[in-house]
Write a protein that holds these residues in place. Structure first.
Motif, PDB file in Angstrom:
ATOM      1  N   ILE A 189      21.359  69.177  39.361  1.00  0.00           N
ATOM      2  CA  ILE A 189      21.860  70.006  40.461  1.00  0.00           C
ATOM      3  C   ILE A 189      21.047  71.298  40.567  1.00  0.00           C
ATOM      4  N   VAL A 190      21.199  71.956  41.704  1.00  0.00           N
ATOM      5  CA  VAL A 190      20.712  73.320  41.879  1.00  0.00           C
ATOM      6  C   VAL A 190      21.860  74.141  42.427  1.00  0.00           C
ATOM      7  N   MET A 191      22.201  75.212  41.729  1.00  0.00           N
ATOM      8  CA  MET A 191      23.144  76.195  42.260  1.00  0.00           C
ATOM      9  C   MET A 191      22.311  77.136  43.118  1.00  0.00           C
ATOM     10  N   HIS A 192      22.806  77.415  44.319  1.00  0.00           N
ATOM     11  CA  HIS A 192      22.001  78.242  45.223  1.00  0.00           C
ATOM     12  C   HIS A 192      22.888  79.131  46.079  1.00  0.00           C
ATOM     13  N   LYS A 193      22.259  80.125  46.665  1.00  0.00           N
ATOM     14  CA  LYS A 193      22.906  80.985  47.645  1.00  0.00           C
ATOM     15  C   LYS A 193      22.009  80.979  48.869  1.00  0.00           C
ATOM     16  N   ASP A 194      22.534  80.486  49.979  1.00  0.00           N
ATOM     17  CA  ASP A 194      21.768  80.429  51.232  1.00  0.00           C
ATOM     18  C   ASP A 194      20.412  79.765  51.024  1.00  0.00           C
ATOM     19  N   ASP A 195      20.398  78.615  50.359  1.00  0.00           N
ATOM     20  CA  ASP A 195      19.197  77.826  50.082  1.00  0.00           C
ATOM     21  C   ASP A 195      18.199  78.516  49.155  1.00  0.00           C
ATOM     22  N   TYR A 196      18.594  79.628  48.537  1.00  0.00           N
ATOM     23  CA  TYR A 196      17.762  80.293  47.528  1.00  0.00           C
ATOM     24  C   TYR A 196      18.199  79.750  46.171  1.00  0.00           C
ATOM     25  N   PRO A 197      17.327  78.992  45.478  1.00  0.00           N
ATOM     26  CA  PRO A 197      17.743  78.375  44.211  1.00  0.00           C
ATOM     27  C   PRO A 197      17.986  79.428  43.130  1.00  0.00           C
ATOM     28  N   LEU A 198      19.109  79.302  42.452  1.00  0.00           N
ATOM     29  CA  LEU A 198      19.449  80.231  41.375  1.00  0.00           C
ATOM     30  C   LEU A 198      19.305  79.563  40.008  1.00  0.00           C
ATOM     31  N   ILE A 199      20.075  78.510  39.779  1.00  0.00           N
ATOM     32  CA  ILE A 199      20.063  77.808  38.491  1.00  0.00           C
ATOM     33  C   ILE A 199      19.877  76.318  38.753  1.00  0.00           C
ATOM     34  N   TYR A 200      18.943  75.708  38.026  1.00  0.00           N
ATOM     35  CA  TYR A 200      18.765  74.262  38.026  1.00  0.00           C
ATOM     36  C   TYR A 200      19.401  73.760  36.733  1.00  0.00           C
ATOM     37  N   ALA A 201      20.111  72.646  36.801  1.00  0.00           N
ATOM     38  CA  ALA A 201      20.754  72.123  35.593  1.00  0.00           C
ATOM     39  C   ALA A 201      20.752  70.602  35.585  1.00  0.00           C
ATOM     40  N   VAL A 202      20.670  70.051  34.387  1.00  0.00           N
ATOM     41  CA  VAL A 202      20.852  68.622  34.160  1.00  0.00           C
ATOM     42  C   VAL A 202      22.038  68.464  33.204  1.00  0.00           C
ATOM     43  N   SER A 203      22.761  67.363  33.368  1.00  0.00           N
ATOM     44  CA  SER A 203      23.907  67.152  32.482  1.00  0.00           C
ATOM     45  C   SER A 203      24.118  65.673  32.200  1.00  0.00           C
ATOM     46  N   TYR A 204      24.726  65.432  31.059  1.00  0.00           N
ATOM     47  CA  TYR A 204      25.222  64.113  30.676  1.00  0.00           C
ATOM     48  C   TYR A 204      26.709  64.272  30.397  1.00  0.00           C
ATOM     49  N   ILE A 205      27.491  63.350  30.959  1.00  0.00           N
ATOM     50  CA  ILE A 205      28.937  63.415  30.798  1.00  0.00           C
ATOM     51  C   ILE A 205      29.448  62.015  30.461  1.00  0.00           C
ATOM     52  N   PRO A 206      30.042  61.840  29.266  1.00  0.00           N
ATOM     53  CA  PRO A 206      30.608  60.535  28.936  1.00  0.00           C
ATOM     54  C   PRO A 206      31.834  60.265  29.818  1.00  0.00           C
ATOM     55  N   LEU A 207      31.778  59.201  30.577  1.00  0.00           N
ATOM     56  CA  LEU A 207      32.835  58.937  31.554  1.00  0.00           C
ATOM     57  C   LEU A 207      34.185  58.678  30.906  1.00  0.00           C
ATOM     58  N   LYS A 208      34.182  58.140  29.693  1.00  0.00           N
ATOM     59  CA  LYS A 208      35.458  57.822  29.042  1.00  0.00           C
ATOM     60  C   LYS A 208      36.270  59.070  28.687  1.00  0.00           C
ATOM     61  N   ARG A 209      35.649  60.243  28.772  1.00  0.00           N
ATOM     62  CA  ARG A 209      36.356  61.476  28.427  1.00  0.00           C
ATOM     63  C   ARG A 209      36.834  62.252  29.648  1.00  0.00           C
ATOM     64  N   LEU A 210      36.620  61.706  30.837  1.00  0.00           N
ATOM     65  CA  LEU A 210      37.064  62.359  32.071  1.00  0.00           C
ATOM     66  C   LEU A 210      38.317  61.680  32.607  1.00  0.00           C
ATOM     67  N   SER A 211      39.203  62.482  33.168  1.00  0.00           N
ATOM     68  CA  SER A 211      40.317  61.885  33.903  1.00  0.00           C
ATOM     69  C   SER A 211      39.753  61.269  35.179  1.00  0.00           C
ATOM     70  N   LYS A 212      40.507  60.375  35.788  1.00  0.00           N
ATOM     71  CA  LYS A 212      40.057  59.745  37.029  1.00  0.00           C
ATOM     72  C   LYS A 212      39.805  60.804  38.103  1.00  0.00           C
ATOM     73  N   GLU A 213      40.680  61.796  38.188  1.00  0.00           N
ATOM     74  CA  GLU A 213      40.549  62.846  39.200  1.00  0.00           C
ATOM     75  C   GLU A 213      39.280  63.688  38.979  1.00  0.00           C
TER      76      GLU A 213
END
Length: 188
Positions: free
Chosen positions: A86-110
């Motif tokens: 992802i890129v967090m941005h303000k008015d298309d100005y990039p602020l923070i770029y991030a990559v993540s891994y999330i094990p699906l079995k640890r998330l609620s459905k919502e």
């Protein structure tokens, strides 16, 4: 090793940022130090600094955890994880770029539905579901810009990076690595 006293709890983070400054002969701004060491939501900090920021998902998919990504989130290789850039941005100005891994079995459905259907920062998802979490910062460093980062930010600058885990119920809920150019957040 003795347990740190309540007054020494942040010494490890202060030492990490000081070591990075020394190693790279840099003096970081207070804002850079806060962004690199916070154990709270980066989204909340950026919202305060810039007004409500937005998020753009560059890539997201489910995959079987590789040996490497499995270690990052403490699951078995082959377990299903969500990979997201992802890129967090303000008015298309990039602020923070991030990559993540999330094990699906640890998330609620919502939480899983919110994660995959919309450009919502993880900090806002956790807050929406009143998830009681903590962050453990693993590495703070400076890295050379990859081709992707050069293109996203239109810069040849090096990048400040950190990687950390978000822990919920004693298990790793997410592994995240964040990047921003070393010349960002120097005047705020």
């Amino acid at each position: 090793m003795s347990k740190p006293s309540d007054n020494d709890i942040n010494v490890r983070l202060i030492e990490k940022i000081n070591q990075v400054e020394e190693k790279y002969n840099q003096n970081f701004s207070n804002t850079q130090k806060i962004l690199m060491t916070t154990d709270g939501s980066i989204t909340a900090i950026l919202d305060v600094l810039y007004g409500k920021i937005a998020l753009k998902t560059l890539e997201q998919h489910f995959e079987e955890a590789s040996e490497e990504s499995a270690k990052l989130v403490n699951v078995d290789a082959g377990d299903e994880v969500n990979y997201r850039e992802i890129v967090m941005h303000k008015d298309d100005y990039p602020l923070i770029y991030a990559v993540s891994y999330i094990p699906l079995k640890r998330l609620s459905k919502e939480m899983r539905d919110d994660l995959v259907r919309a450009d919502i920062p993880i900090g806002r998802i956790l807050k929406k579901y009143n998830a009681e979490t903590r962050r453990e910062i693993n590495v703070i460093q400076i890295e050379n810009a990859t081709d992707k980062l050069k293109e996203l930010y239109n810069t040849e600058e090096d990048f400040l990076t950190r990687d950390y885990t978000i822990i919920m119920n004693g298990e790793i809920l997410m592994w995240i690595k964040e990047f921003f150019p070393i010349n960002y957040f120097t005047e705020i």
